[in-house]
Design a protein around this motif. Structure first.
Motif, PDB file in Angstrom:
ATOM      1  N   MET A  36     -24.353  -5.752  22.767  1.00  0.00           N
ATOM      2  CA  MET A  36     -23.950  -6.063  21.395  1.00  0.00           C
ATOM      3  C   MET A  36     -23.646  -7.556  21.343  1.00  0.00           C
ATOM      4  O   MET A  36     -23.025  -8.093  22.268  1.00  0.00           O
ATOM      5  N   ALA A  37     -24.102  -8.206  20.292  1.00  0.00           N
ATOM      6  CA  ALA A  37     -23.822  -9.635  20.140  1.00  0.00           C
ATOM      7  C   ALA A  37     -22.334  -9.838  19.894  1.00  0.00           C
ATOM      8  O   ALA A  37     -21.736  -9.103  19.103  1.00  0.00           O
ATOM      9  N   PRO A  38     -21.729 -10.805  20.555  1.00  0.00           N
ATOM     10  CA  PRO A  38     -20.320 -11.091  20.272  1.00  0.00           C
ATOM     11  C   PRO A  38     -20.164 -11.514  18.809  1.00  0.00           C
ATOM     12  O   PRO A  38     -21.047 -12.153  18.254  1.00  0.00           O
ATOM     13  N   ASP A  39     -19.062 -11.150  18.211  1.00  0.00           N
ATOM     14  CA  ASP A  39     -18.810 -11.541  16.822  1.00  0.00           C
ATOM     15  C   ASP A  39     -18.069 -12.874  16.806  1.00  0.00           C
ATOM     16  O   ASP A  39     -17.283 -13.172  17.711  1.00  0.00           O
ATOM     17  N   PHE A  40     -18.331 -13.672  15.808  1.00  0.00           N
ATOM     18  CA  PHE A  40     -17.698 -14.982  15.674  1.00  0.00           C
ATOM     19  C   PHE A  40     -17.843 -15.446  14.233  1.00  0.00           C
ATOM     20  O   PHE A  40     -18.620 -14.885  13.468  1.00  0.00           O
ATOM     21  N   THR A  41     -17.102 -16.483  13.896  1.00  0.00           N
ATOM     22  CA  THR A  41     -17.167 -17.064  12.553  1.00  0.00           C
ATOM     23  C   THR A  41     -18.176 -18.199  12.534  1.00  0.00           C
ATOM     24  O   THR A  41     -18.145 -19.081  13.396  1.00  0.00           O
ATOM     25  N   LEU A  42     -19.070 -18.148  11.558  1.00  0.00           N
ATOM     26  CA  LEU A  42     -20.055 -19.209  11.334  1.00  0.00           C
ATOM     27  C   LEU A  42     -19.583 -20.064  10.176  1.00  0.00           C
ATOM     28  O   LEU A  42     -19.159 -19.537   9.152  1.00  0.00           O
ATOM     29  N   LYS A  43     -19.664 -21.371  10.340  1.00  0.00           N
ATOM     30  CA  LYS A  43     -19.416 -22.283   9.233  1.00  0.00           C
ATOM     31  C   LYS A  43     -20.666 -23.137   9.084  1.00  0.00           C
ATOM     32  O   LYS A  43     -20.959 -23.977   9.928  1.00  0.00           O
ATOM     33  N   GLU A  44     -21.427 -22.859   8.026  1.00  0.00           N
ATOM     34  CA  GLU A  44     -22.638 -23.624   7.789  1.00  0.00           C
ATOM     35  C   GLU A  44     -22.283 -25.059   7.425  1.00  0.00           C
ATOM     36  O   GLU A  44     -21.322 -25.303   6.698  1.00  0.00           O
ATOM     37  N   ALA A  45     -23.059 -26.009   7.913  1.00  0.00           N
ATOM     38  CA  ALA A  45     -22.863 -27.410   7.553  1.00  0.00           C
ATOM     39  C   ALA A  45     -23.103 -27.544   6.051  1.00  0.00           C
ATOM     40  O   ALA A  45     -24.169 -27.201   5.554  1.00  0.00           O
ATOM     41  N   GLY A  46     -22.081 -27.976   5.345  1.00  0.00           N
ATOM     42  CA  GLY A  46     -22.185 -28.127   3.901  1.00  0.00           C
ATOM     43  C   GLY A  46     -22.222 -26.819   3.137  1.00  0.00           C
ATOM     44  O   GLY A  46     -22.608 -26.780   1.969  1.00  0.00           O
ATOM     45  N   SER A  53     -20.957 -10.533  12.072  1.00  0.00           N
ATOM     46  CA  SER A  53     -21.007  -9.103  11.740  1.00  0.00           C
ATOM     47  C   SER A  53     -21.235  -8.856  10.250  1.00  0.00           C
ATOM     48  O   SER A  53     -21.678  -7.775   9.869  1.00  0.00           O
ATOM     49  N   ASP A  54     -20.974  -9.847   9.396  1.00  0.00           N
ATOM     50  CA  ASP A  54     -21.277  -9.716   7.966  1.00  0.00           C
ATOM     51  C   ASP A  54     -22.780  -9.599   7.717  1.00  0.00           C
ATOM     52  O   ASP A  54     -23.194  -9.174   6.635  1.00  0.00           O
ATOM     53  N   LEU A 130     -20.065 -18.164  24.067  1.00  0.00           N
ATOM     54  CA  LEU A 130     -20.052 -16.699  24.016  1.00  0.00           C
ATOM     55  C   LEU A 130     -21.357 -16.114  24.548  1.00  0.00           C
ATOM     56  O   LEU A 130     -21.412 -14.961  24.950  1.00  0.00           O
ATOM     57  N   PHE A 131     -22.416 -16.915  24.510  1.00  0.00           N
ATOM     58  CA  PHE A 131     -23.746 -16.447  24.871  1.00  0.00           C
ATOM     59  C   PHE A 131     -24.259 -17.010  26.196  1.00  0.00           C
ATOM     60  O   PHE A 131     -25.043 -16.360  26.876  1.00  0.00           O
ATOM     61  N   ALA A 132     -23.860 -18.237  26.530  1.00  0.00           N
ATOM     62  CA  ALA A 132     -24.344 -18.878  27.755  1.00  0.00           C
ATOM     63  C   ALA A 132     -23.235 -19.742  28.335  1.00  0.00           C
ATOM     64  O   ALA A 132     -22.277 -20.097  27.633  1.00  0.00           O
ATOM     65  N   GLN A 133     -23.387 -20.071  29.604  1.00  0.00           N
ATOM     66  CA  GLN A 133     -22.413 -20.958  30.226  1.00  0.00           C
ATOM     67  C   GLN A 133     -22.412 -22.280  29.466  1.00  0.00           C
ATOM     68  O   GLN A 133     -23.478 -22.813  29.133  1.00  0.00           O
ATOM     69  N   LYS A 134     -21.231 -22.801  29.210  1.00  0.00           N
ATOM     70  CA  LYS A 134     -21.119 -24.006  28.383  1.00  0.00           C
ATOM     71  C   LYS A 134     -21.873 -25.198  28.955  1.00  0.00           C
ATOM     72  O   LYS A 134     -22.365 -26.028  28.202  1.00  0.00           O
ATOM     73  N   GLU A 135     -21.988 -25.283  30.268  1.00  0.00           N
ATOM     74  CA  GLU A 135     -22.691 -26.429  30.856  1.00  0.00           C
ATOM     75  C   GLU A 135     -24.209 -26.260  30.820  1.00  0.00           C
ATOM     76  O   GLU A 135     -24.953 -27.181  31.149  1.00  0.00           O
ATOM     77  N   ILE A 150     -28.502  -7.275  20.804  1.00  0.00           N
ATOM     78  CA  ILE A 150     -29.432  -8.322  21.229  1.00  0.00           C
ATOM     79  C   ILE A 150     -30.735  -7.671  21.683  1.00  0.00           C
ATOM     80  O   ILE A 150     -30.735  -6.770  22.522  1.00  0.00           O
ATOM     81  N   ILE A 151     -31.863  -8.147  21.114  1.00  0.00           N
ATOM     82  CA  ILE A 151     -33.161  -7.556  21.458  1.00  0.00           C
ATOM     83  C   ILE A 151     -34.126  -8.559  22.091  1.00  0.00           C
ATOM     84  O   ILE A 151     -35.175  -8.158  22.594  1.00  0.00           O
TER      85      ILE A 151
END
Length: 176
Positions: A36-46, A53-54, A130-135, A150-151
């Motif tokens: 399952m994809a982790p849930d998080f808040t998206l803030k679109e630029a502008g 999950s919405d 949340l999806f990959a190692q930060k580095e 995730i598919i």
């Protein structure tokens, strides 16, 4: 007695640390197909702010990108023309997630690339983490089905893999 308590505490802390270690998969991903994809808040630029999950009920493509990434720049016109434009009326959401750049840079990048899909902000690369190692590097795509699973996962831009991803997306969109 005090030494035994300290020893037990140290052992418990070590066990807890090991149990919290994240499994790392191919290409430094922390997720795999079927998760399952982790849930998080998206803030679109502008733009607007919402939870991943919405978007349940839609097929979602998360494109991890950055303005300084030459491979991302190479891939983005293909995403726009071959995935986003033909898929958006069929229930597809494409969201570029820009790694740790200020909103003004992200908006300029979007304009330079002549893309119409939204770019979201990722300060501190926390969403990326949340999806990959930060580095690990960007130029990654995560395809999520209507139920949040995730598919498909990609790394870099290779035409053969891109075409398989595209086939997966449009096959998923054809399901009702």
């Amino acid at each position: 007695m005090k030494k035994n308590i300290l020893l037990v505490a140290a052992v418990l802390m070590t066990v807890a640390a090991f149990s919290q270690e994240q499994k790392v998969y191919e290409n430094n991903y922390l997720v795999k197909v079927g998760d399952m994809a982790p849930d998080f808040t998206l803030k679109e630029a502008g733009g607007k702010t919402y939870l991943l999950s919405d978007l349940r009920g839609k097929v979602v493509m998360l494109q991890f990108t950055a303005s300084w990434c030459s491979v991302c720049r190479k891939e983005m016109p293909f995403i726009e023309d071959e995935i986003w434009l033909p898929g958006k009326e069929k229930g597809l959401e494409v969201i570029g997630i820009d790694r740790d750049e200020p909103e003004a840079t992200v908006l300029k990048f979007k304009d330079e690339m002549k893309i119409s899909y939204p770019l979201a902000l990722d300060p501190g690369a926390d969403i990326f983490g949340l999806f990959a190692q930060k580095e690990a590097g960007v130029t990654r795509n995560v395809i999520i089905d209507r139920n949040g699973k995730i598919i498909f996962l990609t790394r870099l831009f290779e035409r053969e893999e891109f075409d398989k991803m595209k086939e997966t997306i449009f096959s998923e969109l054809a399901k009702k």
